[in-house]
Design an enzyme around this catalytic site. Structure first.
Site, short mmCIF file in Angstrom:
data_model
loop_
_atom_site.label_atom_id
_atom_site.label_comp_id
_atom_site.label_asym_id
_atom_site.label_seq_id
_atom_site.Cartn_x
_atom_site.Cartn_y
_atom_site.Cartn_z
N GLY A 4 44.30 58.11 29.33
CA GLY A 4 44.20 57.00 28.40
C GLY A 4 45.49 56.43 27.86
O GLY A 4 45.47 55.36 27.25
N GLU A 26 44.11 64.18 32.19
CA GLU A 26 43.66 63.36 33.33
C GLU A 26 44.26 61.96 33.25
O GLU A 26 43.54 60.97 33.16
CB GLU A 26 42.13 63.20 33.27
CG GLU A 26 41.34 64.47 33.12
CD GLU A 26 39.89 64.21 32.66
OE1 GLU A 26 39.50 63.04 32.43
OE2 GLU A 26 39.16 65.20 32.53
N PRO A 27 45.57 61.82 33.27
CA PRO A 27 46.14 60.48 33.16
C PRO A 27 46.05 59.69 34.46
O PRO A 27 46.12 60.26 35.54
CB PRO A 27 47.61 60.76 32.80
CG PRO A 27 47.90 62.09 33.40
CD PRO A 27 46.60 62.87 33.41
N ARG A 73 46.57 55.44 34.52
CA ARG A 73 47.43 54.26 34.36
C ARG A 73 48.89 54.61 34.03
O ARG A 73 49.81 54.01 34.59
CB ARG A 73 46.86 53.41 33.22
CG ARG A 73 47.59 52.09 33.04
CD ARG A 73 47.19 51.40 31.71
NE ARG A 73 45.80 51.52 31.40
CZ ARG A 73 44.88 50.58 31.65
NH1 ARG A 73 45.23 49.44 32.21
NH2 ARG A 73 43.63 50.78 31.32
N ARG A 114 42.10 42.33 36.86
CA ARG A 114 42.18 42.64 35.43
C ARG A 114 42.20 41.41 34.52
O ARG A 114 41.55 41.41 33.47
CB ARG A 114 43.37 43.56 35.14
CG ARG A 114 43.34 44.87 35.95
CD ARG A 114 44.37 45.89 35.51
NE ARG A 114 44.08 46.37 34.16
CZ ARG A 114 44.71 45.99 33.09
NH1 ARG A 114 45.73 45.16 33.18
NH2 ARG A 114 44.35 46.43 31.91
N TYR A 141 39.23 41.56 31.94
CA TYR A 141 39.57 41.99 30.56
C TYR A 141 40.50 41.01 29.87
O TYR A 141 41.12 41.37 28.86
CB TYR A 141 40.28 43.36 30.57
CG TYR A 141 39.73 44.37 31.53
CD1 TYR A 141 38.49 44.96 31.32
CD2 TYR A 141 40.48 44.78 32.63
CE1 TYR A 141 38.01 45.91 32.21
CE2 TYR A 141 40.00 45.73 33.51
CZ TYR A 141 38.77 46.29 33.29
OH TYR A 141 38.31 47.24 34.17
N CYS A 166 36.98 30.66 44.53
CA CYS A 166 36.20 29.57 43.95
C CYS A 166 35.49 30.00 42.67
O CYS A 166 34.26 30.18 42.66
CB CYS A 166 35.22 29.04 44.98
SG CYS A 166 36.12 28.34 46.35
N GLU A 167 36.25 30.21 41.63
CA GLU A 167 35.74 30.60 40.32
C GLU A 167 36.75 30.12 39.29
O GLU A 167 37.95 30.33 39.48
CB GLU A 167 35.72 32.13 40.16
CG GLU A 167 34.82 32.87 41.06
CD GLU A 167 33.57 33.37 40.36
OE1 GLU A 167 33.42 33.13 39.14
OE2 GLU A 167 32.75 33.96 41.05
N TYR A 216 44.70 50.16 38.59
CA TYR A 216 43.47 49.37 38.45
C TYR A 216 43.61 47.95 39.01
O TYR A 216 43.03 47.00 38.47
CB TYR A 216 43.01 49.33 36.98
CG TYR A 216 42.78 50.71 36.41
CD1 TYR A 216 41.75 51.50 36.90
CD2 TYR A 216 43.60 51.23 35.41
CE1 TYR A 216 41.53 52.78 36.40
CE2 TYR A 216 43.40 52.51 34.91
CZ TYR A 216 42.36 53.28 35.41
OH TYR A 216 42.15 54.55 34.93
#
Ligand code: LLP
Length: 425
Positions: free
Chosen positions: A247, A284-285, A287, A323, A327, A353-354, A381
């Site tokens: 995290g 458990e890293p 990122r 991302r 987000y 196309c968005e 990610y």
């Protein structure tokens, strides 16, 4: 010749006006391998890992890289050679770890929805621990293990109910999240785990969210978890290890998360004060080990001036870099060659196309079609969440080690994408 470092990404720096990854010019890589192209710096990954290792010096601690952040085999090899274990969340990730020579004892298995088949395979290779996320999962895992004539090592992922103050999609330790066993139910779940014949209780774990940029939520979570350790052990169920999840955030846009060693100095002081300093620790890293070790190179294709907005259309898109769309995440952008042309303000968008296909908004850039940009902080990610939307092949990936360049994944072809499809008779 001046060398200047980009904030947060010290292994990517300008030499003169050219952006380098370690000792390799990024424009040369783009020319040789095409764009979009992910480029990773091995030294950057090892430096990020070293910060954790310094933090844990002299302790019983093991780092399990959460490969959901970036699961390329070449990246896993770097961490395996550096002595890391792996935190997996699927049978697919398990096979990736085995493919780089990882051993069962170096693997822990997280996630709310493990299938029976995934449990069987993980038992077969003798994984170190299942991080179990619900009482229902305990029952199924016990049954699967008994059938295999084994006892499954389990840790319960408890939900400490602390607010990590990050994006709601990546907060995981609050009451309203799907993750973990509620703090108030944990003792009951441990009692059940201890009586199930197919299980062996070995630990406790938590993971409160991702891109956390302050120490306070970790300290709060630690207190909540240690309270549970005390009550579980008072109930006669010993816990060999404590796993504090991952995290820790990175600098995307000037954030100043604590360094891993500084964070752990604080956390270890708290553990010592509460008498748990000599317990086996795990983390458990994801990122924080790879996020700032990668960039995505992209070519400017068209400039499209408009009344309200100017658009800079590049050849990378939301399928490569999901991302921002998912987000509203910020990724800095840097030209591979700096110049002194006048800048204009653009929304940087891809060909998908968005309207959601944007990579950056209101960016001041001095660009012409054919110019190359690096989308920064793209090691975590991005490729691991890439898709084939619009039948776009996934990008190639290269790993740089000083002046050496290793292609760790070829660009995905259309044939690759069509391989599993079956035309109607
Ligand atoms: N352990 C567990 C149980 C997790 O769920 C996660 C991440 C990690 C470890 C690693 O967390 P990290 O150190 O990478 O923060 N796709 C999102 C991030 C999702 C994180 C999910 N869980 C993003 O791009 O921001």
């Amino acid at each position: 010749m001046t060398a200047s470092t980009l904030p947060g990404q010290p292994h990517f720096q300008y030499r003169g006006d050219e952006l380098f990854a370690e000792d390799v010019g990024l424009a040369d890589l783009a020319r040789a391998h095409g764009t979009p192209l992910f480029v990773y710096s091995q030294a950057s990954m090892l430096a990020a890992l070293a910060a954790y290792q310094r933090g844990f010096a002299g302790r019983k601690a093991k780092i399990f890289y959460a490969l959901k952040a970036n699961s390329a085999l070449g990246i896993l090899q770097v961490f395996a050679r550096a002595g890391c274990g792996f935190d997996i969340v699927s049978g697919g990730e398990l096979e990736r770890v085995l493919a780089v020579g990882g051993r069962g004892e170096d693997i822990i298995f997280s996630g709310v929805g493990k299938t029976r088949a995934e449990m069987q395979r993980a038992l077969q290779v003798g994984i170190r621990c299942f991080n179990v996320e619900s009482e229902a999962e305990l029952e199924v895992l016990s049954a699967v293990a008994l059938q295999a004539g084994q006892r499954a090592p389990v840790s319960l992922r408890v939900n400490p109910d602390v607010d990590p103050k990050t994006h709601p999609y990546i907060s995981t330790g609050l009451k309203g999240n799907k993750f973990g066993i509620a703090h108030g139910d944990a003792l009951r779940a441990y009692r059940r785990a201890a009586e199930l014949p197919g299980l062996k209780v070995v630990g406790i774990d938590c993971h409160i969210g991702s891109q956390i940029t302050t120490s306070a939520p970790y300290l709060d979570a630690m207190d909540r978890v240690l309270d549970l350790v005390a009550s579980v052990e008072a109930a006669g169920i010993p816990l060999e290890h404590i796993d504090f999840g991952g995290g820790l955030g990175i600098a995307y846009d000037g954030e100043q998360p604590p360094a891993a060693d500084a964070l752990w100095q604080q956390l270890l002081a708290r553990l010592d004060a509460r008498g748990y300093g000599d317990r086996q620790l795990m983390i458990e890293p994801g990122r924080s080990l790879v996020g700032n070790a990668g960039v995505c190179l992209t070519e400017v294709m068209y400039l499209k001036p408009g009344e309200q907005k100017n658009f800079c259309i590049v050849d990378a898109a939301m399928n490569d870099l999901p991302r921002p769309a998912m987000y509203q995440a910020y990724h800095a952008m840097a030209p591979l060659r700096r110049g002194d042309a006048a800048t204009a303000t653009y929304d940087v968008v891809g060909p998908v196309c968005e309207s959601g296909d944007w990579l950056g908004r209101d960016r001041d850039l001095a660009v012409q079609p054919g110019d190359l940009l690096a989308v920064m902080s793209a090691g975590a990610y991005c490729m691991s969440m890439a898709s084939n939307y619009n039948t776009r092949g996934r990008a190639a990936e290269v790993l740089v080690d000083r002046s050496q360049v290793h292609v760790i994944r070829e660009r995905e072809s259309v044939a690759d994408q069509l391989r599993n499809e079956k035309p109607l008779p």
